[in-house]
Design an enzyme around this catalytic site. Structure first.
Site, mmCIF file in Angstrom:
data_model
loop_
_atom_site.group_PDB
_atom_site.id
_atom_site.type_symbol
_atom_site.label_atom_id
_atom_site.label_comp_id
_atom_site.label_asym_id
_atom_site.label_seq_id
_atom_site.Cartn_x
_atom_site.Cartn_y
_atom_site.Cartn_z
ATOM 1 N N GLU A 56 0.822 -1.207 0.000
ATOM 2 C CA GLU A 56 0.000 0.000 0.000
ATOM 3 C C GLU A 56 0.860 1.263 0.000
ATOM 4 O O GLU A 56 0.330 2.368 -0.103
ATOM 5 C CB GLU A 56 -0.944 -0.103 1.209
ATOM 6 C CG GLU A 56 -1.767 1.092 1.538
ATOM 7 C CD GLU A 56 -1.151 1.881 2.677
ATOM 8 O OE1 GLU A 56 -1.579 3.017 2.866
ATOM 9 O OE2 GLU A 56 -0.244 1.373 3.349
ATOM 10 N N GLY A 139 -4.914 2.481 -12.092
ATOM 11 C CA GLY A 139 -4.415 1.347 -12.874
ATOM 12 C C GLY A 139 -5.415 0.231 -13.089
ATOM 13 O O GLY A 139 -5.102 -0.756 -13.739
ATOM 14 N N HIS A 185 -15.004 -2.472 -3.402
ATOM 15 C CA HIS A 185 -14.239 -1.364 -2.804
ATOM 16 C C HIS A 185 -15.098 -0.589 -1.800
ATOM 17 O O HIS A 185 -15.391 0.600 -2.003
ATOM 18 C CB HIS A 185 -13.726 -0.433 -3.920
ATOM 19 C CG HIS A 185 -12.260 -0.129 -3.800
ATOM 20 N ND1 HIS A 185 -11.269 -1.059 -4.025
ATOM 21 C CD2 HIS A 185 -11.605 1.022 -3.451
ATOM 22 C CE1 HIS A 185 -10.075 -0.506 -3.835
ATOM 23 N NE2 HIS A 185 -10.248 0.744 -3.483
ATOM 24 N N ASN A 191 -8.895 -0.696 1.667
ATOM 25 C CA ASN A 191 -9.598 -1.886 1.154
ATOM 26 C C ASN A 191 -8.668 -3.082 1.035
ATOM 27 O O ASN A 191 -9.003 -4.192 1.435
ATOM 28 C CB ASN A 191 -10.207 -1.596 -0.217
ATOM 29 C CG ASN A 191 -11.302 -0.568 -0.143
ATOM 30 O OD1 ASN A 191 -12.431 -0.894 0.195
ATOM 31 N ND2 ASN A 191 -10.974 0.687 -0.438
ATOM 32 N N ARG A 193 -5.673 -3.725 2.492
ATOM 33 C CA ARG A 193 -5.213 -4.249 3.783
ATOM 34 C C ARG A 193 -6.329 -5.001 4.503
ATOM 35 O O ARG A 193 -6.109 -6.057 5.091
ATOM 36 C CB ARG A 193 -4.723 -3.095 4.673
ATOM 37 C CG ARG A 193 -3.339 -2.620 4.322
ATOM 38 C CD ARG A 193 -3.024 -1.286 4.944
ATOM 39 N NE ARG A 193 -3.759 -0.187 4.313
ATOM 40 C CZ ARG A 193 -3.769 1.059 4.734
ATOM 41 N NH1 ARG A 193 -3.087 1.381 5.815
ATOM 42 N NH2 ARG A 193 -4.436 1.989 4.086
ATOM 43 N N THR A 194 -7.545 -4.434 4.446
ATOM 44 C CA THR A 194 -8.657 -5.072 5.143
ATOM 45 C C THR A 194 -8.986 -6.442 4.545
ATOM 46 O O THR A 194 -9.186 -7.408 5.271
ATOM 47 C CB THR A 194 -9.902 -4.164 5.086
ATOM 48 O OG1 THR A 194 -9.553 -2.913 5.667
ATOM 49 C CG2 THR A 194 -11.067 -4.779 5.842
ATOM 50 N N ARG A 196 -7.008 -8.377 2.794
ATOM 51 C CA ARG A 196 -5.921 -9.342 2.998
ATOM 52 C C ARG A 196 -5.970 -9.891 4.427
ATOM 53 O O ARG A 196 -5.474 -10.974 4.703
ATOM 54 C CB ARG A 196 -4.563 -8.704 2.655
ATOM 55 C CG ARG A 196 -4.410 -8.468 1.126
ATOM 56 C CD ARG A 196 -3.000 -8.024 0.737
ATOM 57 N NE ARG A 196 -2.661 -6.700 1.204
ATOM 58 C CZ ARG A 196 -2.936 -5.545 0.556
ATOM 59 N NH1 ARG A 196 -3.574 -5.564 -0.602
ATOM 60 N NH2 ARG A 196 -2.569 -4.376 1.064
ATOM 61 N N TYR A 221 0.196 -9.434 -8.516
ATOM 62 C CA TYR A 221 -1.058 -9.366 -7.768
ATOM 63 C C TYR A 221 -2.050 -8.418 -8.473
ATOM 64 O O TYR A 221 -3.197 -8.773 -8.736
ATOM 65 C CB TYR A 221 -0.715 -8.883 -6.367
ATOM 66 C CG TYR A 221 -1.811 -8.518 -5.407
ATOM 67 C CD1 TYR A 221 -2.911 -9.347 -5.191
ATOM 68 C CD2 TYR A 221 -1.720 -7.342 -4.658
ATOM 69 C CE1 TYR A 221 -3.884 -9.007 -4.258
ATOM 70 C CE2 TYR A 221 -2.673 -6.996 -3.724
ATOM 71 C CZ TYR A 221 -3.762 -7.834 -3.527
ATOM 72 O OH TYR A 221 -4.712 -7.486 -2.606
ATOM 73 N N TYR A 222 -1.603 -7.237 -8.818
ATOM 74 C CA TYR A 222 -2.488 -6.275 -9.488
ATOM 75 C C TYR A 222 -2.903 -6.765 -10.870
ATOM 76 O O TYR A 222 -4.047 -6.590 -11.290
ATOM 77 C CB TYR A 222 -1.794 -4.906 -9.588
ATOM 78 C CG TYR A 222 -1.880 -4.116 -8.293
ATOM 79 C CD1 TYR A 222 -2.076 -4.761 -7.073
ATOM 80 C CD2 TYR A 222 -1.768 -2.729 -8.291
ATOM 81 C CE1 TYR A 222 -2.157 -4.048 -5.893
ATOM 82 C CE2 TYR A 222 -1.853 -2.005 -7.107
ATOM 83 C CZ TYR A 222 -2.046 -2.672 -5.918
ATOM 84 O OH TYR A 222 -2.136 -1.951 -4.752
HETATM 85 N N1 LIG Z 1 -7.005 -3.606 -10.951
HETATM 86 C C1 LIG Z 1 -7.570 -3.859 -9.774
HETATM 87 N N2 LIG Z 1 -8.764 -4.462 -9.710
HETATM 88 C C2 LIG Z 1 -9.344 -4.736 -8.519
HETATM 89 N N3 LIG Z 1 -8.793 -4.426 -7.340
HETATM 90 C C3 LIG Z 1 -7.611 -3.823 -7.346
HETATM 91 C C4 LIG Z 1 -6.937 -3.513 -8.565
HETATM 92 N N4 LIG Z 1 -5.782 -2.904 -8.258
HETATM 93 C C5 LIG Z 1 -5.722 -2.869 -6.926
HETATM 94 N N5 LIG Z 1 -6.813 -3.407 -6.368
HETATM 95 C C6 LIG Z 1 -7.100 -3.620 -4.938
HETATM 96 O O1 LIG Z 1 -7.298 -2.382 -4.319
HETATM 97 C C7 LIG Z 1 -6.423 -2.264 -3.230
HETATM 98 C C8 LIG Z 1 -6.088 -0.796 -2.998
HETATM 99 O O2 LIG Z 1 -7.199 -0.178 -2.373
HETATM 100 P P1 LIG Z 1 -7.018 0.846 -1.179
HETATM 101 O O3 LIG Z 1 -6.032 1.916 -1.531
HETATM 102 O O4 LIG Z 1 -8.335 1.233 -0.644
HETATM 103 O O5 LIG Z 1 -6.373 -0.128 -0.107
HETATM 104 P P2 LIG Z 1 -5.108 0.162 0.813
HETATM 105 O O6 LIG Z 1 -5.044 -0.881 1.865
HETATM 106 O O7 LIG Z 1 -5.082 1.587 1.237
HETATM 107 O O8 LIG Z 1 -3.940 -0.055 -0.198
HETATM 108 P P3 LIG Z 1 -3.391 -1.429 -0.684
HETATM 109 O O9 LIG Z 1 -4.559 -2.302 -0.901
HETATM 110 O O10 LIG Z 1 -2.681 -1.102 -1.960
HETATM 111 O O11 LIG Z 1 -2.544 -1.964 0.395
HETATM 112 C C9 LIG Z 1 -5.237 -3.151 -3.635
HETATM 113 O O12 LIG Z 1 -4.488 -3.653 -2.574
HETATM 114 C C10 LIG Z 1 -5.911 -4.282 -4.296
HETATM 115 O O13 LIG Z 1 -6.364 -5.253 -3.367
HETATM 116 MG MG LIG Z 2 -4.677 3.199 0.064
#
Ligand SMILES: Nc1ncnc2c1ncn2[C@@H]1O[C@H](COP(=O)(O)OP(=O)(O)OP(=O)(O)O)[C@@H](O)[C@H]1O
Ligand SMILES: [Mg+2]
Length: 317
Positions: A56, A139, A185, A191, A193-194, A196, A221-222
């Protein structure tokens, strides 16, 4: 929402079987012996926090994350927010261990609680609350659903997980839950981290260790999530299985009397008369065809795993 192509299943069958064999080994050894295993749990919890936060954008290293969590140390040059993210995530992991048990049933309140812990004091206005406006994911090949749909979609997803109408196994269920939740979302931030965290409720209730998606696999992963947005779960299922197999292997190899002998592929193929090359064995590992897992940049596997694969292949032909 239920665009799910299950044709990947055949490819994944032997991997799933392996994961369940190891789960059985672990479950038969319960209650797990000794301090060594307690230590593994702690180490994995720190890894989990480090990797998830780092995906993140958190810049604390693994060691710094450990110091912040276990020793309460402040790292020079790192923001207050990054410190809170580490401590918060660690608390969320503790909470998860508290609520998970064999008969755990997924509830939306638990997802909200985990989110609340993740964002506490960082974004108190949003912590534990679903969003009330639109969001975009950088992305991504889609735009998440309208805010007024989130609550219903979340309920629908939780019912899907609890009823499991497609008869998915635990790994598939966790994978699809993971993807659908980030697709919905539900939150402004946090989202990833939660989910996962929450997906591991589904695995850990069955006696699996947590699946930890590594920071090194972020691109993969992405990319896998973008495939899943189109209904294709092959890549995400493979990534999830490999993440789970890594922690499973860490546990099973620490059990007394285990006969696994994981080594770096380069060590195995170097042996005189070993019939397969580094490239080929690495490919099998990446594709999930043999029992293998990645530690840092290197794949580890066992001679038995390679030999078993070859024997099965010959038998099939
Ligand atoms: N192309 C995609 N399609 C669906 N979900 C995605 C895509 N790219 C990223 N994500 C999900 O969205 C998350 C990011 O959302 P958000 O910023 O709310 O979460 P975060 O916990 O702040 O950051 P991160 O998830 O990157 O750790 C990614 O970790 C991933 O699980
Ligand atoms: Mg974030």
């Amino acid at each position: 929402m239920w665009n799910i192509d299950l044709t990947y299943r055949k490819e994944m069958q032997s991997t799933f079987e392996r994961l369940y064999e190891k789960q059985a080994v672990l479950n038969q050894s319960r209650p797990l012996p000794n301090i060594a295993l307690q230590k593994i749990k702690e180490t994995l919890s720190v890894e989990w926090t480090y990797n998830s936060n780092s995906i993140e954008g958190n810049t604390l290293s693994l060691r710094e994350t450990q110091m912040v969590i276990q020793e309460g140390i402040t790292v020079k040059g790192k923001s207050l927010r990054e410190h809170f993210e580490a401590k918060n995530h660690d608390k969320a992991v503790d909470y998860l261990y508290e609520i998970v048990s064999q008969d755990y049933v997924l509830r939306s309140i638990d997802i909200l609680s985990l989110h609340g812990l993740v964002l506490r004091t960082i974004e108190d206005d949003f912590a534990g609350r679903i969003r009330n406006a639109g969001v975009r994911i950088t992305g991504a090949n889609f735009v998440p659903p309208n805010a007024n749909k989130v609550s219903d979609l979340l309920d629908e997803l939780i019912a899907f997980v609890n009823e499991n109408p497609l008869g998915l196994n635990d790994i598939e269920l966790a994978t699809i839950f993971h993807h659908k939740l980030v697709w919905i979302h539900p939150f402004f931030d946090g989202n990833g981290r939660t989910v996962r965290l929450a997906m591991n409720l589904l695995l850990m209730r069955k006696g699996f260790p947590p699946a930890i998606i590594l920071k090194n696999d972020r691109k993969k992963y992405y990319d896998a999530l973008n495939q899943a947005n189109k209904g294709n779960y092959q890549k995400l299922t493979l990534l999830m299985s490999q993440s789970l197999e890594r922690t499973l292997n860490i546990y099973v190899t620490s059990l007394p009397d285990n006969d696994y002998n994981f080594q770096e592929i380069s060590n195995i193929v170097e042996e005189p008369n070993f019939p397969y090359g580094q490239e080929y064995v690495s490919l099998l590992a990446r594709q999930g065809k043999i029992d293998a897992y990645k530690e840092g940049r290197n794949w580890l596997t066992t001679k038995d795993a390679i030999e078993n694969y070859m024997t099965n292949r010959k038998r099939k032909r």
